[in-house]
Scaffold this active site. Structure first.
Site, PDB file in Angstrom:
ATOM      1  N   THR A 173       0.747  -1.274  -0.110  1.00  0.00           N
ATOM      2  CA  THR A 173       0.002   0.219   0.171  1.00  0.00           C
ATOM      3  C   THR A 173       0.822   1.185  -0.042  1.00  0.00           C
ATOM      4  O   THR A 173       2.107   1.226   0.466  1.00  0.00           O
ATOM      5  CB  THR A 173      -0.864   0.080   1.122  1.00  0.00           C
ATOM      6  OG1 THR A 173      -1.694   1.440   1.543  1.00  0.00           O
ATOM      7  CG2 THR A 173       0.055  -0.268   2.456  1.00  0.00           C
TER       8      THR A 173
ATOM      9  N   TYR B 298      -2.361  -0.099  10.640  1.00  0.00           N
ATOM     10  CA  TYR B 298      -2.392  -0.651   9.326  1.00  0.00           C
ATOM     11  C   TYR B 298      -1.189  -0.361   8.626  1.00  0.00           C
ATOM     12  O   TYR B 298      -0.611  -1.375   7.853  1.00  0.00           O
ATOM     13  CB  TYR B 298      -3.649  -0.028   8.747  1.00  0.00           C
ATOM     14  CG  TYR B 298      -3.697  -0.327   6.892  1.00  0.00           C
ATOM     15  CD1 TYR B 298      -3.983  -1.562   6.566  1.00  0.00           C
ATOM     16  CD2 TYR B 298      -3.274   0.666   6.289  1.00  0.00           C
ATOM     17  CE1 TYR B 298      -4.285  -2.147   5.241  1.00  0.00           C
ATOM     18  CE2 TYR B 298      -3.399   0.191   4.794  1.00  0.00           C
ATOM     19  CZ  TYR B 298      -3.864  -1.114   4.434  1.00  0.00           C
ATOM     20  OH  TYR B 298      -3.782  -1.381   3.155  1.00  0.00           O
TER      21      TYR B 298
END
Length: 673
Positions: free
Chosen positions: A449, A492
């Site tokens: 990501t 995250y």
């Protein structure tokens, strides 16, 4: 198709659990439960606050379910052993307490269960009653009187099943006073499927043959059937539920509804046995497992329809029938990007195995689509990344592994950082170890990501009317490149960043052919966007339904968005050239040509839907980036990949796909003077 059988849950509520009880009642009813078995503890009732607790609890349970109270546990002050498992010094005290409950709470139930697991030392201390004489006298008297008062009597189920104990209950005359025998079974948890367990039908046959000479009218209920998900095998729990539901018994009580928090002691002690803490259909925080989610979605039929899509056992020990090649494995293969990637390979005639625990609502629709389109060439395994032994089995013969499985929401990681780490970081390590231990040089392509670069708070921004633009002209023109220092933020970002680095290191340390794609915002068909993840599809879904859309921040945040077909092409190109690209990380996004602000996307959605949207504003969320546009030059130079679908074209395609699934209510007619 005939109606599926009714089912219920066994759930114990501890005194004072008012909020949990209220939440569980609503959730169990939403899951389709029609009856509930709970304990009415004599020991708890004997405390000063006990009567008030049950006066509050029982009416609420009985208002939503057919209630079966299990009356057990001797008050220690009345017990021969000083514990709740001991026989009362005066055996008739138990019958008197049962009579008291029937009088006080009779409007809430029609059946009463007498004790629980009486051959379990922790429920009945048979060391003080080796010939069961005390138990038979105590329960027999209570059963006789309950029957006289018109109540159905249920004998607490032995666990494990004990044929000699049950025959003794018949010989002592107890079974004559019993209407229903409760049976317990936990195949795969406490009952070994390789050793002692031979199925529900066999268990019921044994119980019937023993009880028949003493009470030929005896009925049989499964008062506790369950499966612990301590190995994260939620698919196995769902299958176990269906097996129990299909058993030739009148009634099923599934144990239980909610996991026990690890701060609570069970009978053996605090955290004595992990199996006790993972028996629920939802976890300790109330998050639904696969069983609870599918039951709430469509009852047992939803379970049947979903589970029949999968393979019951690991399938990678040999090539698929009729195929000489090893399969492509897509972890997270029922998800948005995963199913599109799988469809691409399947369309080329390849065999594909999908690993997915279906934790994201809606992805079973993607799974069904792939199975309907590609039949036996696609196989689904309900595998969780956290189940390391199973990962080793299912990845042993993979030709290539695309790792897209993850906990994907920043907001969820902030609420549950440990669970986020276990899935994203430890789960990735489990996958890498499974591939390494296979002894094969299997390529692993990992979906990372752009959050590994942090929130980019050091970048100076110029604020325009509808967007932010970096003050650095080079970044504004080209985007963020891979030489940007890593700066993990939010749980995250940390968990995905750890995974990102492990994937790269396994190329250096072990020679595995691995590569990392650090993705921007991917969108396209088969995306079930939510407020927490998949914002482009989420905005479109809300607009199509006529629902308000919440913008967190000022809406000037800029992202580069990439159509999923372009993303699939990138993954395939990296695999094709993995020999040259191994050990490298690449940005993957729409790049400067497809950079948009939230306001720009909303304006285009308004044009596509022809509707005026209701917008609401919330505070900027933690970890959100004011700007991220990927510089994809490294990937383009390495393998020739470039995005081909412009963002307006792609958004229109997504709108057409979603419009058939999310109908908006008609706008009210306007009066024209």
């Amino acid at each position: 198709m005939s109606s599926p059988p009714a089912f219920g849950f066994t759930e114990w509520f501890r005194p004072g659990e008012y909020a949990r009880a209220e939440q569980a009642i609503e959730a169990m009813a939403a899951a389709g439960a029609t009856h509930l078995r709970t304990h009415l503890s004599w020991a708890e009732h004997h405390t000063p606050d006990g009567p008030a607790w049950y006066e509050w609890l029982l009416p609420r349970l009985a208002a939503r379910f057919e209630l079966l109270p299990c009356i057990h546990y001797t008050p220690p002050s009345l017990s021969r052993t000083g514990t709740a498992a001991g026989a009362p010094r005066r055996l008739l005290d138990y019958a008197d307490f049962v009579d008291h409950c029937l009088t006080r709470y009779c409007r809430h139930f029609k059946a009463v269960e007498l004790w629980n697991e009486p051959n379990n030392l922790l429920d009945w201390d048979w060391r003080e009653d080796p010939d069961w004489q005390l138990f038979c006298e105590m329960v027999g008297a209570a059963a006789y009187w309950a029957r006289q008062r018109g109540f159905t009597t249920v004998l607490g189920g032995p666990c494990p099943f004990d044929a000699h104990w049950l025959r003794l209950m018949g010989e002592r005359g107890v079974l004559e006073q019993i209407d229903v025998l409760g049976l317990h079974g936990f195949p795969g948890t406490w009952d070994s499927e390789l050793g002692s367990w031979d199925g529900w039908a066999a268990l019921l046959d044994r119980a019937r043959s023993i009880a028949a000479p003493f009470n030929p009218k005896m009925r049989f209920w499964l008062t506790e059937a369950g499966y612990a998900t301590w190995r994260h095998d939620e698919g196995a729990q769902a299958r176990s539920f269906l097996d129990a539901l299909a058993a030739p018994a009148e009634r099923l009580y599934w144990y239980g509804w909610q996991d026990i928090p690890d701060t609570v002691s069970v009978q053996e002690g605090l955290r004595f046995d992990q199996r006790h803490y993972h028996m629920g259909a939802v976890d300790a925080d109330g998050r639904p497992k696969l069983l609870a989610r599918l039951l709430a979605q469509g009852g047992p039929r939803a379970l049947v329809e979903t589970l029949r899509l999968g393979a019951p056992v690991p399938v990678l020990g040999a090539p698929a029938l009729g195929s000489a090649s090893r399969p492509i494995v897509v972890a997270g293969g029922a998800g948005f990007i995963g199913c599109n990637l799988a469809d691409s390979f399947l369309g080329d005639g390849r065999d594909v195995v999908l690993l997915d625990n279906l934790s994201r609502p809606g992805v079973e629709e993607n799974l069904a689509w792939l199975k309907q389109t590609h039949r036996d060439r696609v196989t689904w395994q309900a595998t969780d990344l956290r189940d390391a032994p199973l990962m080793r089995e299912v990845l042993h013969d993979a030709e290539a592994v695309f790792h897209l499985a993850a906990q994907t929401a920043v907001t969820t990681s902030l609420d549950a950082p440990v669970a986020d780490f276990e899935v994203n970081a430890r789960g990735t390590l489990n996958l890498l170890e499974a591939v390494r231990q296979s002894g094969r040089r299997t390529p692993v392509i990992f979906a990372s990501t752009n959050k590994v670069y942090g929130n980019l708070s050091d970048l100076a921004m110029i604020e325009h009317e509808d967007r932010y633009v970096p003050a650095d002209n080079a970044i504004a023109a080209l985007g963020i490149a891979e030489d940007r220092p890593l700066d993990f933020c939010t749980p995250y970002g940390c968990s995905k960043g750890v995974a990102d680095q492990y994937v790269l290191d396994y190329a250096k340390s072990y020679g595995l052919p691995t590569a990392v794609l650090r993705m921007s915002c991917i969108y396209g068909p088969r995306q079930f966007g939510t407020e927490d993840q998949g914002w482009v599809a989420h905005f479109l879904i809300r607009a199509l339904r006529g629902d308000p859309i919440t913008i967190y921040g000022d809406g000037k945040q800029v992202r580069d968005i990439l159509h999923v077909r372009d993303a699939v092409a990138a993954y395939r190109r990296v695999l094709q050239d993995i020999g040259a690209l191994s050990g490298q990380a690449f940005n993957l996004g729409g790049g400067p040509a497809n950079c948009v602000s939230l306001h720009m996307v909303l304006q285009e959605i308004g044009r596509l839907t022809g509707r005026e949207m209701e917008l609401r504003q919330g505070d900027t969320r933690q970890g959100d980036q004011a700007y991220f546009v990927a510089n994809t030059a490294k990937l383009a130079q390495a393998c020739g990949w470039t995005p081909r679908i412009g963002w307006r074209q792609g958004l229109a395609e997504l709108h057409r796909w979603l419009a058939t699934r999310h109908a908006a209510p008609p706008e009210p007619a306007r009066l024209i003077a």
